[in-house]
Design a protein around this motif. Structure first.
Motif, short mmCIF file in Angstrom:
data_model
loop_
_atom_site.label_atom_id
_atom_site.label_comp_id
_atom_site.label_asym_id
_atom_site.label_seq_id
_atom_site.Cartn_x
_atom_site.Cartn_y
_atom_site.Cartn_z
N HIS A 1 0.83 -1.21 0.00
CA HIS A 1 0.00 0.00 0.00
C HIS A 1 0.87 1.26 0.00
CE1 HIS A 1 -2.93 3.04 1.10
NE2 HIS A 1 -2.16 3.34 2.13
N HIS A 2 1.87 1.30 0.86
CA HIS A 2 2.75 2.48 0.96
C HIS A 2 3.45 2.76 -0.38
CE1 HIS A 2 2.12 3.47 5.09
NE2 HIS A 2 2.59 2.32 5.55
N PHE A 3 3.97 1.72 -1.00
CA PHE A 3 4.66 1.91 -2.28
C PHE A 3 3.69 2.34 -3.38
CE2 PHE A 3 8.07 -0.38 -0.16
CZ PHE A 3 9.17 0.36 -0.58
N ARG A 4 2.46 1.85 -3.34
CA ARG A 4 1.46 2.27 -4.33
C ARG A 4 1.16 3.76 -4.18
NH1 ARG A 4 -3.76 2.93 -3.90
NH2 ARG A 4 -3.95 1.63 -2.06
N VAL A 5 0.99 4.21 -2.93
CA VAL A 5 0.73 5.64 -2.68
C VAL A 5 1.88 6.49 -3.19
CG1 VAL A 5 0.44 7.39 -0.86
CG2 VAL A 5 -0.82 5.23 -0.73
N LEU A 6 3.11 6.06 -2.94
CA LEU A 6 4.28 6.81 -3.41
C LEU A 6 4.34 6.85 -4.94
CD1 LEU A 6 6.89 5.53 -0.82
CD2 LEU A 6 6.01 7.87 -1.03
N ARG A 7 4.03 5.73 -5.58
CA ARG A 7 4.03 5.69 -7.05
C ARG A 7 2.93 6.57 -7.62
NH1 ARG A 7 0.87 2.62 -10.01
NH2 ARG A 7 0.62 1.04 -8.40
N GLU A 8 1.73 6.44 -7.08
CA GLU A 8 0.60 7.19 -7.61
C GLU A 8 0.74 8.70 -7.39
OE1 GLU A 8 -2.87 5.30 -5.94
OE2 GLU A 8 -2.78 3.67 -7.42
N SER A 9 1.48 9.11 -6.36
CA SER A 9 1.71 10.54 -6.14
C SER A 9 2.74 11.09 -7.12
CB SER A 9 2.19 10.79 -4.71
OG SER A 9 3.53 10.35 -4.55
N GLY A 10 3.55 10.19 -7.70
CA GLY A 10 4.60 10.61 -8.63
C GLY A 10 5.99 10.62 -8.02
N LEU A 11 6.10 10.29 -6.75
CA LEU A 11 7.42 10.31 -6.10
C LEU A 11 8.34 9.19 -6.58
CD1 LEU A 11 6.21 11.27 -2.55
CD2 LEU A 11 7.90 12.55 -3.88
N LEU A 12 7.77 8.02 -6.85
CA LEU A 12 8.58 6.86 -7.25
C LEU A 12 8.25 6.39 -8.64
CD1 LEU A 12 8.39 4.44 -4.18
CD2 LEU A 12 10.05 6.25 -4.63
N ARG A 13 9.26 5.83 -9.28
CA ARG A 13 9.07 5.07 -10.51
C ARG A 13 9.21 3.61 -10.09
NH1 ARG A 13 7.53 5.88 -15.05
NH2 ARG A 13 8.37 7.97 -15.09
N GLN A 14 8.19 2.81 -10.37
CA GLN A 14 8.22 1.39 -10.05
C GLN A 14 8.15 0.58 -11.33
OE1 GLN A 14 4.92 0.65 -7.24
NE2 GLN A 14 6.53 0.03 -5.82
N VAL A 15 8.88 -0.54 -11.32
CA VAL A 15 8.82 -1.49 -12.43
C VAL A 15 8.50 -2.85 -11.82
CG1 VAL A 15 10.09 -2.60 -14.31
CG2 VAL A 15 10.45 -0.17 -13.82
N ASP A 16 7.47 -3.49 -12.34
CA ASP A 16 7.04 -4.80 -11.86
C ASP A 16 7.86 -5.87 -12.57
OD1 ASP A 16 5.76 -7.08 -11.02
OD2 ASP A 16 3.74 -6.35 -11.49
N LEU A 17 8.58 -6.67 -11.79
CA LEU A 17 9.41 -7.73 -12.34
C LEU A 17 8.77 -9.11 -12.15
CD1 LEU A 17 12.89 -6.48 -11.10
CD2 LEU A 17 11.80 -6.06 -13.31
N GLY A 18 7.51 -9.14 -11.81
CA GLY A 18 6.83 -10.42 -11.59
C GLY A 18 6.75 -10.75 -10.12
N ASN A 19 7.87 -11.15 -9.53
CA ASN A 19 7.87 -11.50 -8.11
C ASN A 19 8.42 -10.37 -7.23
OD1 ASN A 19 10.51 -11.72 -8.87
ND2 ASN A 19 10.86 -13.71 -7.93
N SER A 20 8.76 -9.25 -7.83
CA SER A 20 9.21 -8.09 -7.07
C SER A 20 9.01 -6.83 -7.91
CB SER A 20 10.69 -8.23 -6.67
OG SER A 20 11.51 -8.17 -7.83
N ARG A 21 9.17 -5.69 -7.25
CA ARG A 21 9.09 -4.41 -7.93
C ARG A 21 10.31 -3.58 -7.56
NH1 ARG A 21 2.71 -2.71 -7.40
NH2 ARG A 21 2.03 -4.23 -8.95
N THR A 22 10.85 -2.91 -8.56
CA THR A 22 11.97 -2.02 -8.28
C THR A 22 11.43 -0.61 -8.09
OG1 THR A 22 12.40 -1.59 -10.62
CG2 THR A 22 13.63 -3.39 -9.58
N ASN A 23 12.16 0.18 -7.32
CA ASN A 23 11.74 1.53 -6.97
C ASN A 23 12.90 2.49 -7.16
OD1 ASN A 23 9.05 0.94 -5.46
ND2 ASN A 23 10.54 -0.53 -4.66
N GLN A 24 12.59 3.64 -7.73
CA GLN A 24 13.58 4.69 -7.87
C GLN A 24 12.87 6.03 -7.70
OE1 GLN A 24 15.65 5.00 -11.66
NE2 GLN A 24 17.46 5.78 -10.61
N LEU A 25 13.50 6.93 -6.96
CA LEU A 25 12.95 8.26 -6.78
C LEU A 25 13.00 9.00 -8.11
CD1 LEU A 25 11.89 10.17 -4.55
CD2 LEU A 25 14.24 10.98 -4.28
N ARG A 26 11.94 9.66 -8.47
CA ARG A 26 11.86 10.40 -9.74
C ARG A 26 12.44 11.81 -9.55
NH1 ARG A 26 5.88 9.70 -11.99
NH2 ARG A 26 6.83 10.75 -13.77
#
Length: 110
Positions: free
Chosen positions: A58-83
């Motif tokens: 949930h926390h990572f979704r909120v960060l992504r949807e706000s625009g703070l993070l770029r997430q990439v779904d790798l299937g069994n994990s997601r990578t995160n990078q600050l935009r």
């Protein structure tokens, strides 16, 4: 093959959504960890967060949807990078302000 998740464009980023995302100390902790190493890409499980897996998601979704993070779904994990570049272009000085405030809160600055 990585799946691209929906992210707001810089023009769609809303300062209210960003501040709402940053209001939570867990999410702020994630952003500060990524801001400390802006070129680093980390998966969600690499953050030592005192929450359940569902709450972490949930926390990572909120960060992504706000625009703070770029997430990439790798299937069994997601990578995160600050935009960081996009955030600096849209809201100049925001990341610097967040880091400065965190220093005051943590007692690192006067």
């Amino acid at each position: 093959m990585p799946d691209e998740l929906p992210h707001p464009t810089p023009e769609q980023m809303d300062i209210g959504s960003i501040f709402a995302a940053l209001a939570d100390p867990i999410r702020r902790r994630v952003v500060l960890a990524l801001a400390a190493r802006p070129n680093e890409i980390r998966d969600c499980s690499s953050f030592d967060l005192p929450v359940t897996k569902a709450t972490r998601t949930h926390h990572f979704r909120v960060l992504r949807e706000s625009g703070l993070l770029r997430q990439v779904d790798l299937g069994n994990s997601r990578t995160n990078q600050l935009r960081i570049k996009e955030l600096e272009k849209r809201f100049p000085g925001l990341i610097t302000l967040i880091l400065a405030e965190a220093g005051k809160i943590d007692g690192k600055k006067g």
